[in-house]
Design a protein around this motif. Structure first.
Motif, PDB file in Angstrom:
ATOM      1  N   ARG A 121       1.686 -11.604  -4.861  1.00 19.92           N
ATOM      2  CA  ARG A 121       1.890 -11.627  -6.310  1.00 19.92           C
ATOM      3  C   ARG A 121       0.984 -10.635  -7.031  1.00 19.92           C
ATOM      4  NH1 ARG A 121      -0.022 -13.992 -10.690  1.00 19.92           N
ATOM      5  NH2 ARG A 121      -1.627 -15.281  -9.758  1.00 19.92           N
ATOM      6  N   ARG A 122      -0.238 -10.453  -6.553  1.00 17.91           N
ATOM      7  CA  ARG A 122      -1.231  -9.618  -7.253  1.00 17.91           C
ATOM      8  C   ARG A 122      -1.544  -8.299  -6.520  1.00 17.91           C
ATOM      9  NH1 ARG A 122      -6.379 -12.962  -7.893  1.00 17.91           N
ATOM     10  NH2 ARG A 122      -6.999 -11.040  -8.906  1.00 17.91           N
ATOM     11  N   LYS A 123      -0.738  -7.911  -5.565  1.00 21.66           N
ATOM     12  CA  LYS A 123      -1.016  -6.767  -4.698  1.00 21.66           C
ATOM     13  C   LYS A 123      -1.376  -5.495  -5.472  1.00 21.66           C
ATOM     14  CE  LYS A 123       1.037  -4.061  -0.970  1.00 21.66           C
ATOM     15  NZ  LYS A 123       2.196  -3.924  -0.084  1.00 21.66           N
ATOM     16  N   ALA A 124      -0.560  -5.087  -6.420  1.00 22.66           N
ATOM     17  CA  ALA A 124      -0.803  -3.841  -7.161  1.00 22.66           C
ATOM     18  C   ALA A 124      -2.128  -3.906  -7.920  1.00 22.66           C
ATOM     19  CB  ALA A 124       0.348  -3.549  -8.117  1.00 22.66           C
ATOM     20  N   GLU A 125      -2.391  -5.033  -8.576  1.00 23.56           N
ATOM     21  CA  GLU A 125      -3.647  -5.211  -9.323  1.00 23.56           C
ATOM     22  C   GLU A 125      -4.853  -5.156  -8.386  1.00 23.56           C
ATOM     23  OE1 GLU A 125      -6.006  -9.005 -11.267  1.00 23.56           O
ATOM     24  OE2 GLU A 125      -3.847  -9.159 -10.934  1.00 23.56           O
ATOM     25  N   LEU A 126      -4.767  -5.818  -7.235  1.00 18.25           N
ATOM     26  CA  LEU A 126      -5.880  -5.852  -6.290  1.00 18.25           C
ATOM     27  C   LEU A 126      -6.177  -4.477  -5.705  1.00 18.25           C
ATOM     28  CD1 LEU A 126      -4.939  -9.184  -4.512  1.00 18.25           C
ATOM     29  CD2 LEU A 126      -6.987  -8.785  -5.914  1.00 18.25           C
ATOM     30  N   ILE A 127      -5.126  -3.729  -5.403  1.00 19.32           N
ATOM     31  CA  ILE A 127      -5.324  -2.379  -4.868  1.00 19.32           C
ATOM     32  C   ILE A 127      -5.974  -1.487  -5.916  1.00 19.32           C
ATOM     33  CG2 ILE A 127      -4.101  -0.292  -4.112  1.00 19.32           C
ATOM     34  CD1 ILE A 127      -2.199  -2.177  -2.578  1.00 19.32           C
ATOM     35  N   MET A 164       0.805  -1.194   0.000  1.00 18.59           N
ATOM     36  CA  MET A 164       0.000   0.000   0.000  1.00 18.59           C
ATOM     37  C   MET A 164       0.852   1.263   0.000  1.00 18.59           C
ATOM     38  SD  MET A 164      -3.295  -1.024   2.367  1.00 18.59           S
ATOM     39  CE  MET A 164      -3.008   0.361   3.388  1.00 18.59           C
ATOM     40  N   SER A 165       2.118   1.169   0.325  1.00 21.23           N
ATOM     41  CA  SER A 165       2.944   2.365   0.438  1.00 21.23           C
ATOM     42  C   SER A 165       3.081   3.104  -0.882  1.00 21.23           C
ATOM     43  CB  SER A 165       4.310   2.001   1.000  1.00 21.23           C
ATOM     44  OG  SER A 165       4.938   1.080   0.137  1.00 21.23           O
ATOM     45  N   GLU A 166       2.915   2.430  -2.019  1.00 16.91           N
ATOM     46  CA  GLU A 166       3.037   3.107  -3.298  1.00 16.91           C
ATOM     47  C   GLU A 166       1.890   4.099  -3.539  1.00 16.91           C
ATOM     48  OE1 GLU A 166       3.018  -0.241  -2.949  1.00 16.91           O
ATOM     49  OE2 GLU A 166       1.558  -1.127  -4.274  1.00 16.91           O
ATOM     50  N   LEU A 167       0.848   4.063  -2.711  1.00 20.03           N
ATOM     51  CA  LEU A 167      -0.248   5.019  -2.844  1.00 20.03           C
ATOM     52  C   LEU A 167       0.094   6.377  -2.237  1.00 20.03           C
ATOM     53  CD1 LEU A 167      -3.316   2.783  -1.927  1.00 20.03           C
ATOM     54  CD2 LEU A 167      -2.597   3.509  -4.188  1.00 20.03           C
TER      55      LEU A 167
END
Length: 130
Positions: free
Chosen positions: A89-95, A1-4
């Motif tokens: 594996r899918r963190k960015a897509e899910l966020i 989440m830090s990339e947000l």
């Protein structure tokens, strides 16, 4: 989440089952920058012992004068429940999907409130003769 680049609040807790078993969790929660005047929207990622969940939490209420009593209801929309490995594996897509869901949810809630206000302002007809 830090990339947000949003404020992330972490909380550790435990959930008690009906049988009295305590299940620990670690929840990361950040408020989404969505403003509809009535609701606050949060992205929640909760790590349980066996899986990870991603949810949108909507805290809503009447924007009254007393800030402490303003918020009266919270609804949680679980979007995914995955193994820790699959989530990583899918963190960015899910966020991204969760944020898109929240934006669509805003449209639905605003439309619902508008329709409710219109219906509430219509006169009630009690005697109708055909």
């Amino acid at each position: 989440m830090s990339e947000l680049e949003l404020d992330i609040f972490s909380e550790q807790g435990s959930w008690r089952t009906k049988e009295g078993k305590s299940i620990p969790y670690l929840r990361e929660r950040c408020q989404l920058l969505i403003d509809d005047g009535w609701n606050d929207y949060y992205l929640q990622i909760t790590k349980w012992p066996k899986n990870t969940t991603i949810e949108i939490s909507v805290v809503s209420g009447d924007p009254g004068y007393d800030a402490e009593s303003r918020w009266s209801k919270e609804q949680v929309y679980r979007l995914a429940k995955l193994s820790h490995t699959e989530f990583a594996r899918r963190k960015a897509e899910l966020i991204q999907d969760a944020i898109e869901f929240a934006n669509n949810l805003v449209i639905c809630l605003v439309a619902h409130n508008l329709i409710s206000a219109i219906i509430g302002s219509l006169p009630v007809i009690t005697n109708v003769f055909i």
